[in-house]
Scaffold this active site. Structure first.
Site, short mmCIF file in Angstrom:
data_model
loop_
_atom_site.label_atom_id
_atom_site.label_comp_id
_atom_site.label_asym_id
_atom_site.label_seq_id
_atom_site.Cartn_x
_atom_site.Cartn_y
_atom_site.Cartn_z
N ALA A 145 0.93 -1.31 -0.19
CA ALA A 145 -0.20 -0.06 -0.04
C ALA A 145 0.77 1.08 0.06
CB ALA A 145 -0.80 0.06 1.22
N GLU B 112 -1.20 -5.03 2.78
CA GLU B 112 0.00 -4.23 3.13
C GLU B 112 0.85 -4.89 4.56
OE1 GLU B 112 1.99 -1.62 2.46
OE2 GLU B 112 3.14 -2.03 4.20
N SER C 156 3.74 -4.56 -5.49
CA SER C 156 4.46 -3.16 -5.63
C SER C 156 4.98 -2.96 -4.21
CB SER C 156 3.08 -2.03 -5.78
OG SER C 156 2.04 -2.25 -5.17
N ARG D 106 11.37 -0.88 -4.73
CA ARG D 106 12.03 -0.81 -6.03
C ARG D 106 13.57 -1.05 -5.84
NH1 ARG D 106 9.79 0.23 -10.82
NH2 ARG D 106 11.73 1.20 -11.81
N ALA E 240 11.15 11.25 -9.11
CA ALA E 240 11.72 11.78 -10.36
C ALA E 240 12.42 13.14 -10.33
CB ALA E 240 10.65 11.85 -11.37
N HIS F 74 -8.94 34.61 -4.20
CA HIS F 74 -10.37 34.23 -3.63
C HIS F 74 -11.01 34.08 -5.20
CE1 HIS F 74 -13.61 33.24 -1.50
NE2 HIS F 74 -14.53 34.12 -2.18
#
Ligand SMILES: Cc1cc2nc3c(=O)[nH]c(=O)nc-3n(C[C@H](O)[C@H](O)[C@H](O)COP(=O)(O)OP(=O)(O)OC[C@H]3O[C@@H](n4cnc5c(N)ncnc54)[C@H](O)[C@@H]3O)c2cc1C
Length: 479
Positions: free
Chosen positions: A195, A217, A283, A286, A334, A458
């Protein structure tokens, strides 16, 4: 005969191509080597970010958000949509076009700055006097390898996805970021392991398009790196949207079948669970990529985790060899790679390149977006810093109400004694854009009073930032 350069950059991700541009601007004869290819074999500079990271993920997040708005919020604006449907191949084709535009943009910038671009795999081949010999195995079939000699080398070879131990990515059932960005139809049941930023962004894309998404997770806390108040709000909102998020999970077995993936795990209560997904996105972080560099040939030192070892200024253990971006320590972002790139090129030129790692912003491009800079409340408590906090909800912001996007808030943390801003944390619409004000404020050592005294347009979302700054002193105007 080897081609001679002042600077050769290996890798054309955001780190590498930016380094090449800045080096060329500073008057160096510069080359950049990158091996990424498009489907037709043409060069695809831009690295992970452009090809399978930042850019395509944001393209799909935009498409899927448009789809969700058309299905859910347009009606409230009096806009009727009949026969709403998603054309996944068309959405993916648009993403590919966006990626190609960015690849072409980088090739144009190489040309404009007179940077010699080599499409192939660069590796160290030895030394020639004080300079480094490099070899480039060209990506074009049959092309002869190029020999380059460089006085300075910048390694910007990036990172690769980390697989689950014993479970290889096949990008059919078990997907890395590349596979997650190219699913050809909406999966019915999608599992996401991890997660973090990538897992939540990819999970959001496919959830909005109709997948049942479960996020598993390992850590006990959801978004542990994020300010805990923001993480709590995010968990509430994402769960309401339909993301099934489980923390404290330990995966014990993954069985990859022809049609699905079986995952066995123990949940936070220690109970064994069996789940089956049509696709599984992994995921879980890395890892630095130095595979093709031949680092050992010249004694380029890597640390125990495989990162190129560098000092605070991106110098490696070898003279005139530098390393930047995901392949070195620090956040895998990046814009961090780009900042290091510029600083290194300037250092090569004898200038005082500078990166302030304390003011690198972070963004998660979910809806609502999450963005922060500086320290969060948990960190300040651990460090024993005496601080004041001020928050302001988008619910009380006129522009957010007009947009119909009122979830989330801005939170500012400032030193109790000096009032200097220590952290800015946002969950809400366009947090990715709003955070820049926090970065500028912190970079200039601003106090919360400074922000509170600045005139904000605004109606704008940025008024919530001003109000959060006022809240630090307990004097919001619109709450
Ligand atoms: C799905 C996803 C979403 C992301 N979203 C964001 C985001 O929104 N914002 C953000 O800041 N970051 C994001 N990131 C992280 C970001 O992509 C990386 O931090 C960034 O790309 C790192 O840049 P880099 O230049 O260090 O390396 P890379 O972008 O990985 O580029 C390295 C390049 O070097 C090439 N290369 C490697 N070895 C050699 C060699 N020997 N010879 C020639 N070429 C070589 C590689 O093929 C590649 O083209 C995301 C990542 C992923 C996976």
């Amino acid at each position: 005969m080897a081609e001679q350069f002042d600077v050769v950059v290996i890798g054309a991700g955001p780190g590498g191509y930016t380094a090449a541009i800045r080096a060329a601007q500073l008057g160096f004869a510069t080359a950049c080597i990158d091996d990424w290819s498009r489907a037709d074999g043409k060069p695809a500079p831009g690295g992970t970010c452009t090809n399978v990271g930042c850019i395509p993920s944001k393209a799909l997040l935009q498409s899927s958000e448009n789809f969700e708005h058309a299905g859910h919020s347009f009606a409230d604006h009096g806009i009727k949509v009949d026969g709403l449907a998603i054309d996944v191949p068309r959405m993916l084709a648009r993403k590919e076009r966006v990626v190609a535009q960015n690849n072409d943009g980088i090739l144009y910038l190489f040309k404009k700055n007179k940077i010699a671009f080599f499409h192939g795999i660069g590796s160290f081949a030895g030394k020639e006097g004080d300079a480094w010999k490099l070899s480039c195995k060209m990506s074009v079939a049959g092309a002869k390898a190029a020999e380059l000699v460089a006085r300075n080398v910048i390694v910007a070879t990036g990172s690769k996805p980390r697989p689950l131990p014993g479970v290889a990515f096949d990008n059919v059932r078990v997907l890395d970021n590349e596979g997650a960005l190219a699913i050809q139809g909406v999966p019915k049941r999608l599992g996401v392991v991890g997660a973090g930023v990538i897992g939540l962004e990819m999970g959001s894309v496919w959830r909005r398009l109709g997948a049942e998404v479960t996020v598993l997770e390992a850590l006990p806390a959801f978004l542990g790196v994020v300010d805990s108040a923001i993480a709590k709000e995010a968990l509430k909102l994402f769960t309401k949207q339909g993301l099934a998020i489980q923390t404290g999970v330990k995966i014990t077995d993954v069985k990859v079948g022809k049609q699905d993936v079986g995952v066995v795990y123990t949940d936070a209560a220690g109970k064994t669970q069996n789940a089956t997904y049509d696709r599984l996105i992994v995921s879980i972080g890395r890892i630095p990529y130095t595979g093709a560099l031949e680092a050992g040939k010249v004694g380029l030192k890597l640390d125990e985790r495989g990162f190129v070892e560098v000092d605070g200024e991106c110098r490696t253990n070898l003279p005139h060899v530098w390393a930047i971006g995901d392949v070195v320590r620090g956040p895998m972002l990046a814009h961090k790679a780009e900042e290091e790139a510029v600083a290194v090129a300037e250092r090569i030129a004898g200038q005082h390149g500078h990166v302030d790692f304390n003011t690198v912003p972070w963004v998660i491009y979910t809806a609502p977006e999450i963005a922060w800079v500086g320290q969060n409340e948990q960190q300040l408590k651990v460090d024993g810093v005496d601080y004041r906090a001020g928050s302001f909800p988008f619910m009380a912001n006129g522009r957010a109400r007009a947009m119909g996007d009122t979830s989330g808030f801005v939170k500012i943390l400032a030193d109790r004694k000096t009032d200097r801003i220590l952290g800015v944390h946002i969950i809400g619409p366009y947090a990715s854009e709003l955070i820049s004000e926090g970065v500028v404020a912190m970079e200039f050592g601003a106090s919360s009073e400074d922000l509170a005294r600045i005139c904000h347009a605004h109606p704008s979302l940025s008024e919530a930032t001003k109000e959060a700054a006022l809240a630090v002193d307990g004097r919001t105007l619109n709450l």
